[in-house]
Design an enzyme around this catalytic site. Sequence first.
Site, mmCIF file in Angstrom:
data_model
loop_
_atom_site.group_PDB
_atom_site.id
_atom_site.type_symbol
_atom_site.label_atom_id
_atom_site.label_comp_id
_atom_site.label_asym_id
_atom_site.label_seq_id
_atom_site.Cartn_x
_atom_site.Cartn_y
_atom_site.Cartn_z
ATOM 1 N N ASP A 1 -122.217 51.327 -3.305
ATOM 2 C CA ASP A 1 -123.668 51.074 -3.206
ATOM 3 C C ASP A 1 -124.108 49.967 -4.167
ATOM 4 O O ASP A 1 -124.989 49.166 -3.847
ATOM 5 C CB ASP A 1 -124.487 52.365 -3.389
ATOM 6 C CG ASP A 1 -124.112 53.189 -4.599
ATOM 7 O OD1 ASP A 1 -123.196 52.780 -5.342
ATOM 8 O OD2 ASP A 1 -124.744 54.240 -4.815
ATOM 9 N N ARG B 1 -119.236 70.049 4.749
ATOM 10 C CA ARG B 1 -120.394 69.164 4.919
ATOM 11 C C ARG B 1 -120.580 68.670 6.365
ATOM 12 O O ARG B 1 -121.686 68.672 6.892
ATOM 13 C CB ARG B 1 -120.257 67.964 3.992
ATOM 14 C CG ARG B 1 -120.203 68.365 2.532
ATOM 15 C CD ARG B 1 -120.095 67.160 1.652
ATOM 16 N NE ARG B 1 -120.118 67.499 0.242
ATOM 17 C CZ ARG B 1 -120.329 66.601 -0.721
ATOM 18 N NH1 ARG B 1 -120.526 65.334 -0.402
ATOM 19 N NH2 ARG B 1 -120.336 66.964 -1.986
ATOM 20 N N HIS C 1 -129.426 63.592 -4.362
ATOM 21 C CA HIS C 1 -129.462 64.754 -5.269
ATOM 22 C C HIS C 1 -129.528 64.328 -6.725
ATOM 23 O O HIS C 1 -129.429 65.151 -7.620
ATOM 24 C CB HIS C 1 -128.285 65.697 -4.984
ATOM 25 C CG HIS C 1 -126.941 65.051 -5.053
ATOM 26 N ND1 HIS C 1 -126.398 64.576 -6.216
ATOM 27 C CD2 HIS C 1 -126.027 64.800 -4.075
ATOM 28 C CE1 HIS C 1 -125.206 64.065 -5.972
ATOM 29 N NE2 HIS C 1 -124.953 64.179 -4.670
ATOM 30 N N ASP D 1 -122.350 62.376 3.372
ATOM 31 C CA ASP D 1 -122.241 63.613 4.168
ATOM 32 C C ASP D 1 -122.980 64.795 3.542
ATOM 33 O O ASP D 1 -122.967 65.894 4.092
ATOM 34 C CB ASP D 1 -120.765 63.957 4.459
ATOM 35 C CG ASP D 1 -119.956 64.120 3.190
ATOM 36 O OD1 ASP D 1 -120.532 64.060 2.088
ATOM 37 O OD2 ASP D 1 -118.717 64.296 3.289
ATOM 38 N N ASP D 2 -123.631 64.574 2.386
ATOM 39 C CA ASP D 2 -124.496 65.627 1.848
ATOM 40 C C ASP D 2 -125.970 65.242 2.030
ATOM 41 O O ASP D 2 -126.834 65.701 1.298
ATOM 42 C CB ASP D 2 -124.161 65.954 0.381
ATOM 43 C CG ASP D 2 -124.076 64.727 -0.501
ATOM 44 O OD1 ASP D 2 -124.327 63.610 -0.004
ATOM 45 O OD2 ASP D 2 -123.761 64.874 -1.703
#
Length: 416
Positions: free
Chosen positions: A331, A168, A355, A241-242
């Site tokens: 989060d 990534r 995603h 990191d994606d």
Amino acid sequence: MSLTVLSLPQRYKRLLQAMSLAVAVVYMTLLLYQSAYGYPGMQLQPQLSSSLLDGNEPATTTTQHASELPVAAAALQLVAVASSPSPSPITPSLIIRKDIHSFNFSDIEVSERPTATLLTELARRSRNGELLHDLSQRAVTATPQPPTTELDDIFISVKTTKNYHDTRLALIIKTWFQLARDQTWFFTDTDDHYYQEKTKGHLINTKCSQGHFRKALCCKMSAELDIFLESGKKWFCHFDDDNYVNVPRLVKLLDEYSPSVDWYLGKPSISSPLEIHLDNKNATTNKKITFWFATGGAGFCLSRALTLKMLPIAGGGKFISIGDKIRFPDDVTMGFIIEHLLKVPLTVVDNFHSHLEPMEVIRPDTFQDQVSFSYAHMKNQWNVIKVDGFDLKTDPKRFYSLHCRLFPYFSFCPPL
Ligand code: UDP
Ligand code: MN
């Protein structure tokens, strides 16, 4: 007086008559000039009188025009606030700056001082409310404001882990990181000389544990927040990191908000606020609370003003203790602190994408307007954006193709 004049010699009398005539001619010329061109810089008043101060008499003397000019300017700014689509109150000057972005500059080139023709056109159009919007922009265009937010005002933090460096992190470094090398920092859990060198020292070993569990994730988020607070930057933006970050769009987004106002910008991935039950040692029943949180996997941004309010309760590692108390991921903990403890509501920005959404529904003609993208590989299937470019084998995550679509001049992009 008249006796004295009569007693003067004839030639003095003629001279006096000539002088009076000259004064009269000059006076008449001035009157004619005013009626044709008006008083420079004082033409905003009629528009305000007609549409803002409905029913009020227009100012009639030049003295009134001049003395009411600052009021006119203030009123214009208020109109800009009222007509702005901005979700909450920002200082009027910032709103005006925001409006400038959507203004079509090719429409009109504004001279330092409005000309009679422009003013006539403005006066005509001022009867419909929209004009004041344009007018305020024209007024501002004449005296440009400095930019509110620049790339260097932003602290971009990316959460990563040792196992994702080669997969990534490498992808980010080759693509969007190149557009924000000085502003982006990677928060990981190991030393890695290779990527330390590739990022020119922007890899931070948080010494948090490796692993996708709550404590490790909260530990990294806590480090991200603390290092941002030390940085003195105006905006804190977290990404996973994606994520692919569309750097110029991020700057443009933040430029619409003031870093000195409390802002929590992001996108939830659930359709209703999260409901949690807090342990209450002094009561028999648990306390039920609800709040929204921005999904970390889509990225979110916090203004400096907000992070300064968070500092006493969540700074210096206290973020981890709060995560421990509510026992939710990083989060969610962020949402709990901001929405529940500080009572600052999440401002939903649809242009962030995780995603958890189907990536293929993002239309290619809107790519430029999206702040973040993501990808995932689940059940032998890729959840990725649909974009032309490199083949699926070379670019399964589609980020190289996306990057070339947004920034075709990059060396690895095919020639145009
Ligand atoms: N992550 C981490 N440690 C781990 C696994 C993941 O710090 O052991 C980070 C990862 O780098 C990413 C975020 O947590 O930034 C989310 O991880 P991932 O995308 O694998 O899972 P998701 O939560 O999106 O399903
Ligand atoms: Mn992910």
